[in-house]
Structures are given as structure tokens and as C-alpha cells.
Design a protein around this motif. Sequence first.
Motif, short mmCIF file in Angstrom:
data_model
loop_
_atom_site.label_atom_id
_atom_site.label_comp_id
_atom_site.label_asym_id
_atom_site.label_seq_id
_atom_site.Cartn_x
_atom_site.Cartn_y
_atom_site.Cartn_z
N SER A 170 -2.20 11.09 2.82
CA SER A 170 -2.78 9.78 3.07
C SER A 170 -2.99 9.03 1.75
O SER A 170 -2.91 7.80 1.72
CB SER A 170 -4.12 9.92 3.81
N GLN A 171 -3.23 9.77 0.68
CA GLN A 171 -3.40 9.13 -0.62
C GLN A 171 -2.09 8.48 -1.08
O GLN A 171 -2.07 7.36 -1.57
CB GLN A 171 -3.82 10.18 -1.66
N ARG A 173 0.31 7.53 0.90
CA ARG A 173 0.64 6.43 1.80
C ARG A 173 -0.18 5.19 1.44
O ARG A 173 0.31 4.07 1.47
CB ARG A 173 0.36 6.85 3.24
N ALA A 174 -1.46 5.42 1.06
CA ALA A 174 -2.30 4.29 0.67
C ALA A 174 -1.72 3.60 -0.55
O ALA A 174 -1.71 2.37 -0.64
CB ALA A 174 -3.73 4.76 0.40
N ALA A 175 -1.21 4.39 -1.48
CA ALA A 175 -0.61 3.80 -2.68
C ALA A 175 0.64 3.01 -2.33
O ALA A 175 0.85 1.89 -2.80
CB ALA A 175 -0.29 4.89 -3.70
N ARG A 176 1.45 3.58 -1.44
CA ARG A 176 2.67 2.87 -1.03
C ARG A 176 2.33 1.57 -0.33
O ARG A 176 2.98 0.55 -0.50
CB ARG A 176 3.53 3.74 -0.10
N ALA A 177 1.25 1.60 0.47
CA ALA A 177 0.86 0.41 1.22
C ALA A 177 0.37 -0.69 0.28
O ALA A 177 0.31 -1.85 0.65
CB ALA A 177 -0.21 0.74 2.24
N LEU A 178 -0.01 -0.31 -0.96
CA LEU A 178 -0.42 -1.32 -1.93
C LEU A 178 0.77 -1.84 -2.73
O LEU A 178 0.60 -2.65 -3.64
CB LEU A 178 -1.45 -0.73 -2.90
N ARG A 188 0.73 7.66 -10.64
CA ARG A 188 -0.65 7.16 -10.65
C ARG A 188 -1.55 7.87 -9.66
O ARG A 188 -2.76 7.83 -9.80
CB ARG A 188 -0.67 5.67 -10.33
N VAL A 189 -0.97 8.52 -8.65
CA VAL A 189 -1.82 9.14 -7.63
C VAL A 189 -1.64 10.65 -7.61
O VAL A 189 -2.58 11.40 -7.83
CB VAL A 189 -1.54 8.54 -6.24
N GLN A 193 -4.22 13.47 -9.59
CA GLN A 193 -5.06 14.25 -8.69
C GLN A 193 -4.70 15.73 -8.72
O GLN A 193 -5.54 16.58 -8.44
CB GLN A 193 -4.97 13.71 -7.26
N ALA A 296 -14.43 14.68 -2.14
CA ALA A 296 -13.82 13.54 -1.45
C ALA A 296 -13.33 13.88 -0.06
O ALA A 296 -13.26 14.95 0.38
CB ALA A 296 -12.64 13.00 -2.23
N PHE B 102 -5.86 1.03 7.13
CA PHE B 102 -5.62 2.13 8.06
C PHE B 102 -6.84 2.40 8.93
O PHE B 102 -7.94 1.92 8.67
CB PHE B 102 -5.25 3.39 7.29
N VAL B 106 -9.01 5.25 3.23
CA VAL B 106 -8.47 6.18 2.24
C VAL B 106 -8.84 5.66 0.87
O VAL B 106 -8.24 4.71 0.39
CB VAL B 106 -6.94 6.28 2.33
N PHE B 108 -9.37 6.29 -3.27
CA PHE B 108 -8.87 7.18 -4.32
C PHE B 108 -10.07 7.82 -5.02
O PHE B 108 -11.13 7.20 -5.13
CB PHE B 108 -8.03 6.39 -5.32
N VAL B 157 -16.19 7.66 -3.42
CA VAL B 157 -16.44 8.57 -2.29
C VAL B 157 -17.91 8.65 -1.93
O VAL B 157 -18.26 9.17 -0.88
CB VAL B 157 -15.91 10.00 -2.58
#
Lengths: 296, 268
Positions: A170-171, A173-178, A188-189, A193, A296, B102, B106, B108, B157
Motif C-alpha cells: 500500500s505504501q 501504491r500511495a507513492a504511485r498515486a502521487l 523514496r519509499v 523503509q 505504523a 484510498f 496510507v 508514510f 502515524v
Amino acid sequence: MRSSLARWASYGATGLTLVFGTALLVSFVAQSLPVWRHEGLAYVTGSVWHFRSEQFGVLPMIYGSVVVSIVALALAAPLAVGAAIWSAEYLNGRNRWWFKVPIELLAGIPSVVYGLLGVLLLRNWIYELFERFEPLSGDTLLTAGVLLAVMILPTVMTLADDALRGVASSQRRAARALGFTQAEGVLRVSLPQAAPGLVAALLLGLGRAMGETIAVFLVVGRQDSQADYGLRSWLEAGQTLTSKLGSSETFLAYGDPLHWSAIVGLGLVLLALVLSLTLAAGRWLPETGLARNRRA
Amino acid sequence: MADILRMPSAPRPILSARAVSVASAERALLHDVDLDIPEAGVFGIIGPSGAGKSTLLKVFNRLLELETPPLELAGDVRFRGRPVYGAGVDADALRSRVGMLFQQPVVFPASIRRNVLFGVRHVERLSRAGLEERLVEALEGAALWDEVADRLDRPAVELSVGQQQRLCLARTLALRPEVVLMDEPTSALDPRATAAIETLIRRLADVHTIVLVTHDLDQARRLADQVACVCRRDNVGQVIETGCCTELFDNPRCPETMDYLDSRGTDQ
Ligand SMILES: Nc1ncnc2c1ncn2[C@@H]1O[C@H](COP(=O)(O)OP(=O)(O)OP(=O)(O)O)[C@@H](O)[C@H]1O
Ligand SMILES: [Mg+2]
């Protein structure tokens, strides 16, 4: 009731480990006392090891161990992490399987086989590749380092792959969505991490390189004394702590208390090196975000 | 009441789909979808679970392509009249203009500040002051500024889920997108946080085009200017009807869907 039993069991296990480790350390220190009395600090700073004249300097072996491990890590790290990125971020299920299984099989090959391959192929290649520097033979610290790089590659790659795949999709995907490209997402992600896991993978590889014996033994040239510690020495025969310990001198030494203590001292130094590496890993890890990610 | 006053008036749709079908390796997921989404306002997409609402949403910003295993897409999708799936279209640039929120937030594992600026930092070259300005703008736009102004450097978070969802919205708004696709943005939230987001959606709709997928018929009634109803017919998701809310709700062509949604709406 149940939990207190579990608690006592884990206390017991921890205690046993501590007792065992301390006993090991104490016996190593005790058995190596004669050489410390004989050489003093020169035991770790001296460059000559010649047991017939009762000279015991371990610096060449420490140097050899450090050089081969660093060469191994420097060569293996980019390849292993690159392959892990490829596998974890770009390949899908089935392709990843085809990519990973052979690499994991490589990790199961006995090290003596790698050593033989080193004798058969690698040392000739190194000799020919660096011929204009006029090495005496293909048995060099560099050869051992390159061989170790090949040997630790599968382990580091597998662990790095696990670390990267531990990052939630999901991390990504969130980056791709940005609007991040896949490569930017990795940079970057995923990589930041996975950093703690990647560092752990590298340190484990380093530890493995430092502890490997037989393969190094076969290609390192096993020269005890070292005159120069420059870059040139990488293309000369050398000795590591492990290859020294693995040599027949260990049996020879057993009858002579001073000689024997010098050999045990090698083990102590090796233990200290590996231990400080582990401690460094332990110190480094909690600060890099593993704890943050957990929350997290 | 508000619904009636906000009749769609934009002549050319900002997003449109013509004969769009989506299929996985095993079966068809969406069949022959035609949609026109007008600029500005809230466009609702309702329908039962598994009908293909999320899939339809992902068609518009090409997030569909990132599914594994990949999904097949046929038909024509346009953003401001230009084909979304044309050769030479920069999908990544498109995604920064057509943002997405979403179902689950989500965030970071970084500070609130870094989260909000995560996307902008990389799409635009802004000065330090420019970034700071954008940070405030985005957080105010997401109605989060008052709550986090004094702890911008705390880990994101630590926020509540509702705040995290608004943080994700701020992160998207920071890119100044033209369209925001929202996939059931309130389904993880309690009634108060839901109300906060709903107010926000209405306010954002003055400038942005919001495409809102929701399970909640009442929410669609409250927020949407126009609604499309995605239902499963013959085991394939289809857009059964689109229209202005009142007529569609009063006189539905897929009553079973309305029943389904209504029952869900009331027992929540
Ligand atoms: N990547 C995929 N591969 C195969 N099938 C998929 C994929 N993504 C979704 N589907 C299937 O497509 C159908 C529609 O899924 P989708 O998530 O769009 O439904 P939805 O309307 O958003 O449902 P919900 O309201 O529960 O979120 C489901 O049956 C789902 O199993
Ligand atoms: Mg959905």
C-alpha cells in the motif's frame, strides 16, 4: 501460570547463553595469557609471525581478514541489493520464483566447492587480469575477497529481498498515486523503509565473510608476515585469522604453551571482531526506523 | 435541496469513458461503461460490494495498470478531451493531476510535514518558502491545519485514523490536482470524522472535480450532484444509469441495488 513458566524458560535460556558465552570468553582469555605476557600489545600490532623464533604478531591476519571482508562486501553489496530490488520490486510471482530459487540454491553449495572453483578458475583470472602489476601468483587477498563476494552474494540478496518485500505494497501504491514513477517509488519509499533490514543483511554478509575459512584458505596464499599494508598488498599473498587458525600449525602448536596461546589468541581476536560487528549492527538498527515502522 | 440548485452545467466533461471494459485473466469485471464526469462538483459512484466501483475509479488515473496480475482494458478514456491511454501519455504526470484517496489512509512513516510535501517535493521545484506556503494551503484545504499546526514535525502515524485520512487528502491537495478520486473515503471513520470529511468534500467541490465512490446512499444524496450506479448484471459490473440525484433515487432503474444500499445505510 502459563506465562510465568514461559518467562522462566526464557530467563533460563538467556542465562544459559550468557553463562556459556562468558565461559567461552574466559577460557579463551585464560588460555591466551602466555602470549599476552610474552608479546604485550605487540601481539596485535606486530607484523611478523614466526613461531620458531617465538615472534607472534597478528596484525597481518587482522589486516587480511578486514581486507577480504571489505572487498567481499564492496563487490557483493551493490549486486545483491540490485538483484533484490529487481526481484522484490520488478518481478511478479512466478518470475521471482525463477529468479530466487537458483540464487538460494547457490547459498547451499558447500564452501569447499567454492574454494576449489577459486583454485581452478578465479586465481588464474585474477592473475591474468592484473598481470601488469606483476603479482607473484594468483593467490592473493583480492582473490579471497572476490571469492567471498560470490559466496555471500546469495545470502545478502535473499535477506535484502525479504527486507524490501516487508515494505507494505500500500505504501508503494500511495507513492504511485502521487505521481511517482516506479523507480522513484523504490528510491523514496521502498529503500528508506527497508533500510534497517538492508543494513542487517549487509552486516550478516560481512560476518559470514569474516568467519569463512576453507575457501579463503585455498586461495589467499597463506603468508604469515606482512611488510606493507598499502593497496599493493591486495595483490600479494596474505593470511586471514581464519585461514591461519585452519592451518596445520594449530596442531603443531598444541604441545607448546606459548605457541598454543598465540593460536588461541587468534580465536579471541576473531571473536572480538565478529562480536563488535554484531554489537554495531544492534546499535545501528533501532535508530533507523524499524521501531517507527513497527508502530505504523 | 442543495442538489437541485447545483445542476451540472459544464458543457464538456473533464473525464469521460466510452465503451470501457475491464477484464482479468479469468473474467470480465466491467462491461461497456459510458460515463461523462462534468468539471467541478461531486460525481458519486454507488453500487453494491464487488460491483467494480474501485476498478472503475482506477481506470481514470491508470492505477489499473499497476494491478498484479494485470487487468485488460478496452475502450476510450479521456481527460480534458485527451486520451488517457494514448501512446506517449505520461501516466505518472497524469496521476499527479488526477489524485486519489484510498479507502484506508496510507501515511508514510515520516513527519506530518514530510507526508504533506512528499509528492510536491518531487513533482515541482519549490523554494523553502514556497514549500511552507503549500504545506499550509494543503493542510487548510484538508481542514487539518488547526489540529496539527503545533506538531508538524511529529510522526504522522500518531494521528487518529480520521486525521490520517485528512492528511492523505492534504498530501493529494498539495499537488493542486484537478480531479480527486475518492474510494469510500469515510468507510473507516466514525460519524464525526465522516461529517468533517463530508463538509470538506462539499467545499473542495467548488474548485475541484470530486469523484466519490460510496456505499452509503445517504452520503451520495447529501453530497453528489450527479450519480452513476454500478451494478452487477450477468456477473459483470455495468453502469446501469447515471443522472441527477433526485430522479435517480426516486425512480431507480436498478431497484435491487437501491434496496441493498438502503439497507446498508440504515443498519450502519
Ligand atoms: N486485480 C484484480 N484481478 C482480478 N479480479 C479483480 C482485481 N481487482 C478486482 N477484481 C474483482 O473485480 C470485482 C470488482 O472489484 P472492485 O474492488 O472494483 O469492487 P467494488 O465495487 O469497489 O467493491 P467494494 O464496494 O467492496 O469496494 C471483484 O469481484 C473483484 O474480485
Ligand atoms: Mg472498492
